[in-house]
Each structure stands twice: as C-alpha cells, then as structure tokens.
Design an enzyme around this catalytic site. Structure first.
Site, PDB file in Angstrom:
ATOM      1  N   TYR A  64     -14.513  40.856 -23.563  1.00  0.00           N
ATOM      2  CA  TYR A  64     -13.011  40.123 -24.625  1.00  0.00           C
ATOM      3  C   TYR A  64     -12.810  39.039 -23.884  1.00  0.00           C
ATOM      4  O   TYR A  64     -11.856  38.565 -22.787  1.00  0.00           O
ATOM      5  CB  TYR A  64     -11.995  41.257 -25.159  1.00  0.00           C
ATOM      6  N   HIS A 127     -21.026  49.173 -23.089  1.00  0.00           N
ATOM      7  CA  HIS A 127     -20.390  48.595 -23.815  1.00  0.00           C
ATOM      8  C   HIS A 127     -21.881  47.909 -24.691  1.00  0.00           C
ATOM      9  O   HIS A 127     -22.947  47.509 -24.850  1.00  0.00           O
ATOM     10  CB  HIS A 127     -19.843  47.125 -24.007  1.00  0.00           C
TER      11      HIS A 127
HETATM   12  P1  NAD Z   1      -7.567  46.595 -35.573  1.00  0.00           P
HETATM   13  O1  NAD Z   1      -8.323  46.614 -36.525  1.00  0.00           O
HETATM   14  O2  NAD Z   1      -7.352  47.055 -34.380  1.00  0.00           O
HETATM   15  O3  NAD Z   1      -7.143  44.374 -35.475  1.00  0.00           O
HETATM   16  C1  NAD Z   1      -6.898  44.050 -34.758  1.00  0.00           C
HETATM   17  C2  NAD Z   1      -6.213  42.544 -35.451  1.00  0.00           C
HETATM   18  O4  NAD Z   1      -5.217  43.497 -35.730  1.00  0.00           O
HETATM   19  C3  NAD Z   1      -5.709  41.815 -33.973  1.00  0.00           C
HETATM   20  O5  NAD Z   1      -5.544  40.647 -34.854  1.00  0.00           O
HETATM   21  C4  NAD Z   1      -3.978  42.296 -34.527  1.00  0.00           C
HETATM   22  O6  NAD Z   1      -3.098  41.319 -34.077  1.00  0.00           O
HETATM   23  C5  NAD Z   1      -3.705  43.337 -35.575  1.00  0.00           C
HETATM   24  N1  NAD Z   1      -2.237  43.584 -35.532  1.00  0.00           N
HETATM   25  C6  NAD Z   1      -2.157  45.171 -34.970  1.00  0.00           C
HETATM   26  N2  NAD Z   1      -1.332  45.771 -34.710  1.00  0.00           N
HETATM   27  C7  NAD Z   1      -1.211  44.735 -36.850  1.00  0.00           C
HETATM   28  C8  NAD Z   1       0.708  45.232 -37.812  1.00  0.00           C
HETATM   29  N3  NAD Z   1       1.219  46.709 -37.351  1.00  0.00           N
HETATM   30  N4  NAD Z   1       0.155  44.989 -38.499  1.00  0.00           N
HETATM   31  C9  NAD Z   1       0.182  43.799 -38.673  1.00  0.00           C
HETATM   32  N5  NAD Z   1      -1.711  43.998 -37.605  1.00  0.00           N
HETATM   33  C10 NAD Z   1      -1.642  43.811 -36.644  1.00  0.00           C
HETATM   34  O7  NAD Z   1      -9.221  46.059 -34.851  1.00  0.00           O
HETATM   35  P2  NAD Z   1      -9.572  45.933 -33.218  1.00  0.00           P
HETATM   36  O8  NAD Z   1      -8.545  45.047 -32.459  1.00  0.00           O
HETATM   37  O9  NAD Z   1     -11.113  45.375 -32.974  1.00  0.00           O
HETATM   38  O10 NAD Z   1      -9.856  47.139 -32.476  1.00  0.00           O
HETATM   39  C11 NAD Z   1      -8.931  48.119 -31.086  1.00  0.00           C
HETATM   40  C12 NAD Z   1      -9.362  48.336 -30.380  1.00  0.00           C
HETATM   41  O11 NAD Z   1     -11.190  48.949 -30.555  1.00  0.00           O
HETATM   42  C13 NAD Z   1     -10.296  46.805 -28.949  1.00  0.00           C
HETATM   43  O12 NAD Z   1      -8.995  46.133 -28.863  1.00  0.00           O
HETATM   44  C14 NAD Z   1     -10.924  47.370 -28.485  1.00  0.00           C
HETATM   45  O13 NAD Z   1     -10.034  47.324 -27.771  1.00  0.00           O
HETATM   46  C15 NAD Z   1     -11.406  48.425 -28.864  1.00  0.00           C
HETATM   47  N6  NAD Z   1     -12.765  48.181 -29.657  1.00  0.00           N
HETATM   48  C16 NAD Z   1     -13.677  48.244 -28.833  1.00  0.00           C
HETATM   49  C17 NAD Z   1     -15.660  47.725 -29.761  1.00  0.00           C
HETATM   50  C18 NAD Z   1     -16.457  47.938 -29.001  1.00  0.00           C
HETATM   51  O14 NAD Z   1     -16.406  48.606 -27.529  1.00  0.00           O
HETATM   52  N7  NAD Z   1     -17.814  48.302 -29.236  1.00  0.00           N
HETATM   53  C19 NAD Z   1     -15.304  47.596 -31.369  1.00  0.00           C
HETATM   54  C20 NAD Z   1     -14.144  46.987 -31.153  1.00  0.00           C
HETATM   55  C21 NAD Z   1     -13.077  47.764 -30.682  1.00  0.00           C
END
Ligand code: NAD
Length: 316
Positions: A64, A127
């Site tokens: 990230y 990952h």
């Molecule tokens: P997400 O669906 O959580 O969306 C994140 C986005 O939504 C950001 O822009 C954030 O600012 C916004 N947001 C958060 N809360 C909000 C709210 N209440 N209202 C409006 N906007 C809001 O997507 P993500 O960040 O990709 O997924 C969450 C976490 O999961 C990642 O940070 C990561 O730690 C993990 N993840 C891991 C993998 C992997 O291992 N391959 C893939 C995807 C996600």
C-alpha cells in the site's frame, strides 16, 4: 465464534486462533495515499480515535503506497502497539512486483517490522496469492511463514486474494489460520457466503471480509481510477447514491450497515484515514440497515450485482 461486547464494539474470534477481532476493522491501505493524498496528522488522529473507540484490528501491507502505509501506521501506533491486533502481508510489493520465495518472505517481514516499529505482527498474510505459482505458495511461501511464526515474528499466518476458488485451492493444500477476502461480500456482491464460508467453517479457518464499500465504489466520491469494475457498476452506484440522498439517507452508511450485520466473518475491514471515516463506521456499526431502503438499492443493483473481474493467474 464467541461474542463479547464491552461498550458498543463486538469482538469475534478469528477461526481457531486466540485473536478476538473487533467487528469493525481498520483497513490502513488509504494511509498509503491509494484513495488520494492523506494528511498525516489526521491519519494519526484517526488511528488513535479508532483505538479509543474499541477498534483493535488493523490491517496493512508493504504494497500500500509502496511501504508508505506501513510507515505511517507504525508512526501512528507508537506507544499503542500492544493494545491492538496488527496484521500485515508479504509477497506483494508493487502492482507487478511479487516475491513469494522463502528468502523474499523473510526479507519482507523484517522490513515490515522495522517500518511498523514492532518485533512481531499478530497476523502475517501472503498477499494476493492468485498472482503466485500455487505450488510455490503451498510448498515454499506458507512453510516459510510458519517458520517465522515459530520464531515469534508472527503469531498466526493467513492468505489474502480476490478469486475465492484460488484461496480455497491453497487452503485445501496447506493449513492456514485465516483467509482475507475482498469485494465478495458487500451491497454489490454476496458470493462469499455460498462459496467460502462453509469451507472455512469446516476447517476452523478465520475469515476476514474487506472492502465493504467495494473499494470506494459505494462512496459519494466514487472509486479511484485504478478500480477494476466496469463502468456499469460505477453508474449503478451513482444512481444508488442519488436515491439514498433523496431519501435523506447515505449510501456508504447503508453499505457499512449491510456488511457489518453479516455475522459469519471475524471482522469487516473498512479503509479509513480520517476521524470522519472512523466516526461514520462506528455509527454504522451501532444500527441495522433500513430494510425498505436496502431492498430498493438491492433491486437497483441486481443487473450488476455479483460481477467479478479477472485477477492474477485465476480464470475468475
Ligand atoms: P473500502 O471498501 O473499505 O473503501 C475505502 C474507501 O472508502 C476510502 O476512500 C475511504 O476513505 C472511504 N470511506 C471509508 N469509510 C467511509 C464512510 N463511512 N463514508 C464514506 N467513505 C468512506 O476499500 P478498501 O480500503 O480497499 O478495503 C478495506 C481494507 O481491506 C484495506 O484498507 C485493506 O486493509 C484490506 N484489503 C485487503 C486486500 C488484500 O489483501 N488483497 C484487498 C482489499 C482490501
């Protein structure tokens, strides 16, 4: 799964591990500026507010922002590391940069631990395993991670990725403690339940659900340019955001309520980088979705729901 609830937060056991994760998890990928530039002091406040409010599960990766998210999270956790369950990842370091070799995994965790300013993580995850060679992941990567576990550098180990069948194929071939899946259980898709959950339950593997906002699609601002979903998905989300606004409601809140009310995962990881994100997640965790609005939005999404995109070496 055992539930305990001091205050408003619920904690659930991650599979057969001793880890009790907050139902709302702090996804730290936004700290790497992957959804837009983050103000570091605000990110620090967000991390501290989350801990104060009972969020104990933090997930990050060297991928990230090419180590930026780990750097910032390590800095923000200074003095509070022992209060939380910290997960990071290994094997993926850039969009096209992977190293699932035993040596790469060891070098990867050593560098992550320095950035995170700690001597161990609670969960180390390979990952995006669908980009690796299955036999290497099974015979080399996971055994290397188990050695790191024996050395105390990671308390538990798991895998992450997008295609559910790739995750299942690996977890069938070699035991893992957890599986992190993303964009497979939220307002736009729910195949996690039918494909992964019973498999994981039979083997006592903990499941973490990530991206309840479909990596930004279900927010008012929409998704970043790198998002893999086709235009119809983004268009449907825009219509849904308008419909919610007309009803005096908020699409991200509804989406978070929908994912948080799914009890079969240990934690739902929301990507957060501001105190506003944390507050909105906590508010959503305290109330169930409006059933009528939920039904309207699900109907609106039905032509595009359960859409999956290709990832790595997998066919789906
Ligand atoms: P997400 O669906 O959580 O969306 C994140 C986005 O939504 C950001 O822009 C954030 O600012 C916004 N947001 C958060 N809360 C909000 C709210 N209440 N209202 C409006 N906007 C809001 O997507 P993500 O960040 O990709 O997924 C969450 C976490 O999961 C990642 O940070 C990561 O730690 C993990 N993840 C891991 C993998 C992997 O291992 N391959 C893939 C995807 C996600």
């Amino acid at each position: 799964n055992q539930d305990i609830a001091p205050g408003t937060m619920t904690y659930r056991q991650l599979g057969a591990t001793e880890l009790m994760l907050s139902m709302v998890g702090f996804g730290a990928s936004p700290l790497g500026d992957v959804f837009g530039a983050v103000e570091p002091q605000e990110a620090l406040r967000a991390v501290n507010l989350a801990i104060d409010e009972g969020i104990n599960f933090f997930d990050v990766s060297p991928y990230y922002g090419r180590t930026l998210a780990e750097e910032r999270l390590g800095w923000a956790l200074e003095g509070r590391r022992e209060k939380i369950i910290l997960a990071t990842k290994c094997g993926r370091y850039g969009t096209d940069s992977f190293d699932f070799s035993s040596k790469g995994i060891r070098n990867g965790i050593e560098a992550s631990l320095k950035r995170l300013r700690t001597d161990h993580v609670d969960l180390l995850q390979a990952h995006d395993v669908e980009f690796g060679d299955v036999s290497q992941i099974v015979e080399e990567t996971v055994p290397a991670m188990r050695r790191l576990q024996e050395e105390g550098k990671a308390r538990y180990i798991g895998i992450t990725g997008y295609p559910l069948l790739s995750l299942i194929a690996i977890a069938k071939a070699v035991p893992v403690d957890s599986i992190l899946s993303y964009c497979h259980y939220n307002l736009m898709i729910d195949d996690l339940n039918s494909i992964l959950i019973s498999f994981a339950e039979e083997r006592s593997i903990g499941v973490i659900n990530a991206s309840p906002l479909h990596m930004g699609v279900l927010t008012d601002g929409g998704a970043p340019d790198w998002h893999p979903a086709p235009a119809e998905v983004h268009e449907a989300a825009k219509k849904a955001a308008t419909l919610c606004r007309e009803r005096g409601a908020d699409l991200p809140e509804l989406a978070l309520q929908f994912s948080f009310s799914y009890p079969k995962v240990a934690s739902t990881l929301v990507g957060m980088s501001s105190t506003e994100d944390v507050r909105r997640s906590l508010r959503a965790a305290m109330s169930p979705p409006d059933r009528d609005l939920l039904q309207r939005i699900q109907e609106l999404f039905s032509p595009v729901s359960n859409h999956v995109w290709p990832s790595g070496n997998a066919r789906t």
